[in-house]
Motif scaffolding. Structure first.
Motif, PDB file in Angstrom:
ATOM      1  N   GLY A 152     -34.013 -67.500 113.371  1.00 16.37           N
ATOM      2  CA  GLY A 152     -34.765 -68.603 113.955  1.00 16.37           C
ATOM      3  C   GLY A 152     -34.645 -68.717 115.460  1.00 16.37           C
ATOM      4  N   ARG A 153     -33.890 -67.845 116.075  1.00 14.37           N
ATOM      5  CA  ARG A 153     -33.711 -67.903 117.529  1.00 14.37           C
ATOM      6  C   ARG A 153     -34.824 -67.141 118.237  1.00 14.37           C
ATOM      7  N   ASP A 154     -34.980 -67.414 119.518  1.00 18.51           N
ATOM      8  CA  ASP A 154     -35.998 -66.787 120.346  1.00 18.51           C
ATOM      9  C   ASP A 154     -35.448 -65.499 120.959  1.00 18.51           C
ATOM     10  N   LEU A 155     -36.245 -64.424 120.913  1.00 15.04           N
ATOM     11  CA  LEU A 155     -35.822 -63.141 121.455  1.00 15.04           C
ATOM     12  C   LEU A 155     -35.422 -63.256 122.922  1.00 15.04           C
ATOM     13  N   GLU A 156     -36.153 -64.039 123.692  1.00 19.72           N
ATOM     14  CA  GLU A 156     -35.857 -64.138 125.122  1.00 19.72           C
ATOM     15  C   GLU A 156     -34.490 -64.772 125.392  1.00 19.72           C
ATOM     16  N   LYS A 157     -33.999 -65.606 124.487  1.00 21.78           N
ATOM     17  CA  LYS A 157     -32.650 -66.164 124.663  1.00 21.78           C
ATOM     18  C   LYS A 157     -31.583 -65.130 124.323  1.00 21.78           C
ATOM     19  N   LEU A 158     -31.886 -64.243 123.375  1.00 21.17           N
ATOM     20  CA  LEU A 158     -30.930 -63.226 122.943  1.00 21.17           C
ATOM     21  C   LEU A 158     -30.944 -62.002 123.863  1.00 21.17           C
ATOM     22  N   ALA A 159     -32.110 -61.685 124.395  1.00 22.63           N
ATOM     23  CA  ALA A 159     -32.278 -60.551 125.315  1.00 22.63           C
ATOM     24  C   ALA A 159     -33.081 -61.067 126.509  1.00 22.63           C
ATOM     25  N   PRO A 160     -32.417 -61.765 127.451  1.00 27.89           N
ATOM     26  CA  PRO A 160     -33.118 -62.439 128.551  1.00 27.89           C
ATOM     27  C   PRO A 160     -33.913 -61.473 129.435  1.00 27.89           C
ATOM     28  N   LYS A 161     -35.087 -61.925 129.833  1.00 29.89           N
ATOM     29  CA  LYS A 161     -35.947 -61.112 130.704  1.00 29.89           C
ATOM     30  C   LYS A 161     -35.276 -60.870 132.046  1.00 29.89           C
ATOM     31  N   ASP A 162     -35.526 -59.655 132.566  1.00 28.03           N
ATOM     32  CA  ASP A 162     -35.067 -59.232 133.888  1.00 28.03           C
ATOM     33  C   ASP A 162     -33.550 -59.152 134.021  1.00 28.03           C
ATOM     34  N   LYS A 163     -32.832 -59.086 132.882  1.00 25.54           N
ATOM     35  CA  LYS A 163     -31.372 -58.927 132.898  1.00 25.54           C
ATOM     36  C   LYS A 163     -30.995 -57.753 132.005  1.00 25.54           C
ATOM     37  N   VAL A 164     -29.920 -57.062 132.362  1.00 25.43           N
ATOM     38  CA  VAL A 164     -29.456 -55.927 131.564  1.00 25.43           C
ATOM     39  C   VAL A 164     -28.950 -56.445 130.220  1.00 25.43           C
ATOM     40  N   TRP A 165     -29.449 -55.818 129.148  1.00 27.02           N
ATOM     41  CA  TRP A 165     -29.082 -56.190 127.780  1.00 27.02           C
ATOM     42  C   TRP A 165     -28.519 -54.969 127.067  1.00 27.02           C
ATOM     43  N   ARG A 166     -27.533 -55.149 126.223  1.00 23.36           N
ATOM     44  CA  ARG A 166     -26.793 -54.053 125.564  1.00 23.36           C
ATOM     45  C   ARG A 166     -27.535 -53.356 124.428  1.00 23.36           C
ATOM     46  N   LEU A 167     -28.737 -53.767 124.100  1.00 27.00           N
ATOM     47  CA  LEU A 167     -29.502 -53.215 122.972  1.00 27.00           C
ATOM     48  C   LEU A 167     -28.770 -53.410 121.655  1.00 27.00           C
ATOM     49  N   GLY A 168     -28.687 -54.618 121.217  1.00 24.99           N
ATOM     50  CA  GLY A 168     -28.052 -54.940 119.952  1.00 24.99           C
ATOM     51  C   GLY A 168     -27.025 -56.028 120.150  1.00 24.99           C
ATOM     52  N   GLY A 207     -40.005 -47.931 128.869  1.00 25.79           N
ATOM     53  CA  GLY A 207     -40.280 -47.976 127.435  1.00 25.79           C
ATOM     54  C   GLY A 207     -41.543 -48.775 127.200  1.00 25.79           C
ATOM     55  N   LYS A 208     -42.520 -48.164 126.556  1.00 24.27           N
ATOM     56  CA  LYS A 208     -43.811 -48.805 126.318  1.00 24.27           C
ATOM     57  C   LYS A 208     -43.673 -49.880 125.252  1.00 24.27           C
ATOM     58  N   VAL A 209     -44.177 -51.076 125.552  1.00 26.61           N
ATOM     59  CA  VAL A 209     -44.061 -52.220 124.648  1.00 26.61           C
ATOM     60  C   VAL A 209     -45.338 -52.362 123.810  1.00 26.61           C
ATOM     61  N   SER A 210     -45.130 -52.615 122.512  1.00 23.48           N
ATOM     62  CA  SER A 210     -46.236 -52.916 121.604  1.00 23.48           C
ATOM     63  C   SER A 210     -45.792 -54.020 120.649  1.00 23.48           C
ATOM     64  N   LYS A 211     -46.711 -54.462 119.818  1.00 22.78           N
ATOM     65  CA  LYS A 211     -46.422 -55.517 118.837  1.00 22.78           C
ATOM     66  C   LYS A 211     -46.355 -54.909 117.440  1.00 22.78           C
ATOM     67  N   PRO A 212     -45.371 -55.300 116.636  1.00 24.47           N
ATOM     68  CA  PRO A 212     -45.314 -54.813 115.254  1.00 24.47           C
ATOM     69  C   PRO A 212     -46.330 -55.567 114.382  1.00 24.47           C
ATOM     70  N   ASP A 213     -46.612 -55.027 113.196  1.00 24.00           N
ATOM     71  CA  ASP A 213     -47.503 -55.714 112.258  1.00 24.00           C
ATOM     72  C   ASP A 213     -46.875 -57.007 111.759  1.00 24.00           C
ATOM     73  N   ASN A 214     -45.558 -56.995 111.557  1.00 23.99           N
ATOM     74  CA  ASN A 214     -44.820 -58.167 111.075  1.00 23.99           C
ATOM     75  C   ASN A 214     -43.589 -58.368 111.940  1.00 23.99           C
ATOM     76  N   GLU A 215     -43.140 -59.631 112.059  1.00 20.02           N
ATOM     77  CA  GLU A 215     -41.937 -59.907 112.841  1.00 20.02           C
ATOM     78  C   GLU A 215     -40.739 -59.149 112.251  1.00 20.02           C
ATOM     79  N   ILE A 216     -39.885 -58.628 113.128  1.00 25.66           N
ATOM     80  CA  ILE A 216     -38.698 -57.860 112.730  1.00 25.66           C
ATOM     81  C   ILE A 216     -37.483 -58.774 112.876  1.00 25.66           C
ATOM     82  N   GLU A 217     -36.861 -59.147 111.765  1.00 26.06           N
ATOM     83  CA  GLU A 217     -35.743 -60.098 111.769  1.00 26.06           C
ATOM     84  C   GLU A 217     -34.474 -59.499 112.380  1.00 26.06           C
TER      85      GLU A 217
END
Length: 185
Positions: A61-77, A140-150
């Protein structure tokens, strides 16, 4: 009589050994379990080009941007920084990379994401990330999935010595091509 004594001795050793195992303290299961993705994807094919080991956080239920903030280095996972191993020299996102193991980070943006390979390995998160240890930075090219990925996930698709690495979470998929470098013998 000898068989009874031998049986009793084996039983006693087994009982003592099992008591040692029961006495061990095991941590609770991690809520972001470790996973691995590789190419070729068939587990029977031992001649791998690339393998990524990472942890799989959940959205819950959390927002991706809070977990992986924009314009900041994120650990990928989650937990430790994701680690990528190339078993051969490759072209990663259009740039040459030598065979070896690297930490992999991302910088999420409104457009394509920056994917970073770093010489720094065995680090928790991105807290100790240092840009001067970068091996390469690629788009890395960004696209949208068919369904949200939990759960954050990494998968590879491809044939032969050419693959695409897909990083997926929430409503975002980031794709980076990986190709084995030609060897001149």
């Amino acid at each position: 009589m000898k068989k009874s004594i031998l049986s009793l001795a084996i039983f006693a050793i087994a009982l003592i050994s099992s008591a040692d195992v029961v006495a061990q303290k095991f941590p609770k299961l991690d809520v972001s379990p470790m996973d691995a993705a590789s190419f070729p994807t068939n587990w029977r094919d031992a001649n791998k080009l690339v393998k990524v080991v990472y942890s799989r956080p959940q959205l819950k239920g959390r927002d991706l941007e809070k977990l992986a903030p924009k314009d900041k280095v994120w650990r990928l996972g989650a937990n430790e920084s994701a680690e990528i191993t190339f078993y051969k020299d490759v072209i990663f996102g259009g740039k040459k990379v030598k065979a070896g193991t690297y930490s992999m980070y991302a910088i999420p943006t409104d457009g394509d994401w920056t994917i970073i390979l770093s010489n720094q390995i065995n680090y928790w998160g991105s807290y100790f990330y240092k840009q001067d240890q970068d091996v390469v930075r690629v788009s890395g090219k960004v696209s949208k999935p068919d369904n949200e990925i939990e759960a954050f996930s990494i998968v590879f698709e491809g044939e032969g010595t050419t693959a695409e690495m897909h990083l997926g979470w929430a409503n975002t998929v980031v794709t980076v091509p990986v190709t084995a470098q030609e060897t001149n013998n």
